[in-house]
Design a protein around this motif. Structure first.
Motif, PDB file in Angstrom:
ATOM      1  N   VAL A  66      13.127  26.089  31.656  1.00  0.00           N
ATOM      2  CA  VAL A  66      12.190  27.159  31.992  1.00  0.00           C
ATOM      3  C   VAL A  66      11.384  26.759  33.225  1.00  0.00           C
ATOM      4  CG1 VAL A  66      12.017  28.066  29.648  1.00  0.00           C
ATOM      5  CG2 VAL A  66      10.379  26.351  30.400  1.00  0.00           C
ATOM      6  N   TRP A  67      11.050  27.765  34.015  1.00  0.00           N
ATOM      7  CA  TRP A  67      10.243  27.570  35.214  1.00  0.00           C
ATOM      8  C   TRP A  67       8.838  28.067  34.927  1.00  0.00           C
ATOM      9  CZ3 TRP A  67      12.020  25.173  39.519  1.00  0.00           C
ATOM     10  CH2 TRP A  67      13.402  24.993  39.612  1.00  0.00           C
ATOM     11  N   LEU A  68       7.844  27.284  35.284  1.00  0.00           N
ATOM     12  CA  LEU A  68       6.455  27.716  35.220  1.00  0.00           C
ATOM     13  C   LEU A  68       6.071  28.126  36.637  1.00  0.00           C
ATOM     14  CD1 LEU A  68       6.823  25.691  32.733  1.00  0.00           C
ATOM     15  CD2 LEU A  68       4.361  25.850  32.633  1.00  0.00           C
ATOM     16  N   VAL A  69       5.714  29.390  36.793  1.00  0.00           N
ATOM     17  CA  VAL A  69       5.486  29.967  38.117  1.00  0.00           C
ATOM     18  C   VAL A  69       4.021  30.359  38.243  1.00  0.00           C
ATOM     19  CG1 VAL A  69       6.206  31.781  39.718  1.00  0.00           C
ATOM     20  CG2 VAL A  69       7.842  30.889  38.038  1.00  0.00           C
ATOM     21  N   PRO A  70       3.249  29.646  39.082  1.00  0.00           N
ATOM     22  CA  PRO A  70       1.847  30.022  39.288  1.00  0.00           C
ATOM     23  C   PRO A  70       1.750  31.382  39.957  1.00  0.00           C
ATOM     24  CG  PRO A  70       2.294  27.812  40.135  1.00  0.00           C
ATOM     25  CD  PRO A  70       3.613  28.441  39.808  1.00  0.00           C
ATOM     26  N   GLY A 105       6.379  18.142  39.134  1.00  0.00           N
ATOM     27  CA  GLY A 105       5.386  18.508  38.128  1.00  0.00           C
ATOM     28  C   GLY A 105       4.532  19.671  38.590  1.00  0.00           C
ATOM     29  N   PRO A 106       3.440  19.926  37.890  1.00  0.00           N
ATOM     30  CA  PRO A 106       2.598  21.075  38.236  1.00  0.00           C
ATOM     31  C   PRO A 106       1.822  20.831  39.521  1.00  0.00           C
ATOM     32  CG  PRO A 106       1.596  19.802  36.481  1.00  0.00           C
ATOM     33  CD  PRO A 106       2.948  19.204  36.736  1.00  0.00           C
ATOM     34  N   PRO A 107       1.431  21.919  40.195  1.00  0.00           N
ATOM     35  CA  PRO A 107       0.600  21.770  41.398  1.00  0.00           C
ATOM     36  C   PRO A 107      -0.707  21.070  41.040  1.00  0.00           C
ATOM     37  CG  PRO A 107       1.386  24.029  41.163  1.00  0.00           C
ATOM     38  CD  PRO A 107       1.740  23.307  39.901  1.00  0.00           C
ATOM     39  N   GLU A 108      -1.099  20.126  41.853  1.00  0.00           N
ATOM     40  CA  GLU A 108      -2.307  19.330  41.604  1.00  0.00           C
ATOM     41  C   GLU A 108      -3.534  20.219  41.449  1.00  0.00           C
ATOM     42  OE1 GLU A 108      -4.244  15.942  40.782  1.00  0.00           O
ATOM     43  OE2 GLU A 108      -2.140  15.977  41.344  1.00  0.00           O
ATOM     44  N   GLY A 109      -4.212  20.090  40.323  1.00  0.00           N
ATOM     45  CA  GLY A 109      -5.468  20.793  40.094  1.00  0.00           C
ATOM     46  C   GLY A 109      -5.349  22.257  39.714  1.00  0.00           C
ATOM     47  N   ARG A 111      -5.083  25.369  37.479  1.00  0.00           N
ATOM     48  CA  ARG A 111      -5.312  25.710  36.070  1.00  0.00           C
ATOM     49  C   ARG A 111      -5.275  27.220  35.871  1.00  0.00           C
ATOM     50  NH1 ARG A 111      -7.467  22.423  32.219  1.00  0.00           N
ATOM     51  NH2 ARG A 111      -8.606  24.213  31.441  1.00  0.00           N
ATOM     52  N   GLY A 112      -4.857  27.950  36.871  1.00  0.00           N
ATOM     53  CA  GLY A 112      -4.864  29.405  36.795  1.00  0.00           C
ATOM     54  C   GLY A 112      -3.721  29.964  35.968  1.00  0.00           C
ATOM     55  N   SER A 113      -3.468  31.242  36.161  1.00  0.00           N
ATOM     56  CA  SER A 113      -2.432  31.917  35.385  1.00  0.00           C
ATOM     57  C   SER A 113      -1.039  31.455  35.818  1.00  0.00           C
ATOM     58  CB  SER A 113      -2.567  33.432  35.517  1.00  0.00           C
ATOM     59  OG  SER A 113      -2.501  33.803  36.870  1.00  0.00           O
ATOM     60  N   VAL A 114      -0.132  31.483  34.839  1.00  0.00           N
ATOM     61  CA  VAL A 114       1.244  31.039  35.039  1.00  0.00           C
ATOM     62  C   VAL A 114       2.161  32.007  34.312  1.00  0.00           C
ATOM     63  CG1 VAL A 114       2.890  29.210  34.452  1.00  0.00           C
ATOM     64  CG2 VAL A 114       0.625  28.597  35.247  1.00  0.00           C
ATOM     65  N   ARG A 115       3.284  32.313  34.957  1.00  0.00           N
ATOM     66  CA  ARG A 115       4.332  33.090  34.298  1.00  0.00           C
ATOM     67  C   ARG A 115       5.504  32.149  34.011  1.00  0.00           C
ATOM     68  NH1 ARG A 115       5.925  37.278  38.297  1.00  0.00           N
ATOM     69  NH2 ARG A 115       5.329  35.649  39.748  1.00  0.00           N
ATOM     70  N   VAL A 116       6.234  32.417  32.936  1.00  0.00           N
ATOM     71  CA  VAL A 116       7.347  31.552  32.526  1.00  0.00           C
ATOM     72  C   VAL A 116       8.645  32.338  32.669  1.00  0.00           C
ATOM     73  CG1 VAL A 116       8.313  30.163  30.652  1.00  0.00           C
ATOM     74  CG2 VAL A 116       5.828  30.304  30.940  1.00  0.00           C
TER      75      VAL A 116
END
Length: 143
Positions: A66-70, A105-109, A111-116
């Motif tokens: 799965v992709w976590l998309v900010p 990994g996740p973008p540094e810092g 914490r906003g919304s993410v779509r999967v």
């Protein structure tokens, strides 16, 4: 310069790995096995707050990529392989999701919304996410 370890696949004797210093090619040692040298893949654990599924149950994702998309288009998505989730926490809107983080990994810092997304369809979204950090591990004592 950092030493490197090279596997010698054509080597038929017990010494399969050679530890060398890369700048000058100096051999530091050889060994038959190098168990644990490269460490375990890093499993990321994320809590997705106010999870809103698009369709279906997250338990269907087990073993999926799965992709976590900010939602911030300036940030790149990241991949979780072998994704697992036991579903939403009872009485909350949070979803706990674990998987093997890609090399970035996740973008540094962020914490906003993410779509999967699973590469074919959107699976859901959340208002905010947080990386759940493992407890500090004490380094083993070297004798």
């Amino acid at each position: 310069m950092i030493p490197s370890v090279q596997e010698d696949e054509n080597h038929r004797r017990p010494t399969r790995y050679t530890l060398t210093e890369t700048e000058h090619g100096h051999t530091w040692g050889v060994c038959a096995e190098a168990e644990g040298l490269f460490g375990q893949p890093r499993r990321g654990k994320y809590e997705l707050f106010d999870w809103v599924p698009v369709d279906g149950d997250v338990r269907d994702w087990v073993g999926s990529r799965v992709w976590l998309v900010p939602d911030d288009e300036g940030l790149e998505p990241w991949l979780l392989e072998d994704a697992e989730s036991s579903g939403q926490f009872p009485g909350t809107g949070s979803l706990l999701l674990t998987g093997l983080d890609d090399y970035e990994g996740p973008p540094e810092g962020h914490r906003g919304s993410v779509r999967v997304h699973d590469g074919h369809r959107w699976l859901g979204s959340c208002r905010e996410f947080a990386r759940v950090l493992p407890p500090e591990q004490v380094a083993p004592r070297l004798s």
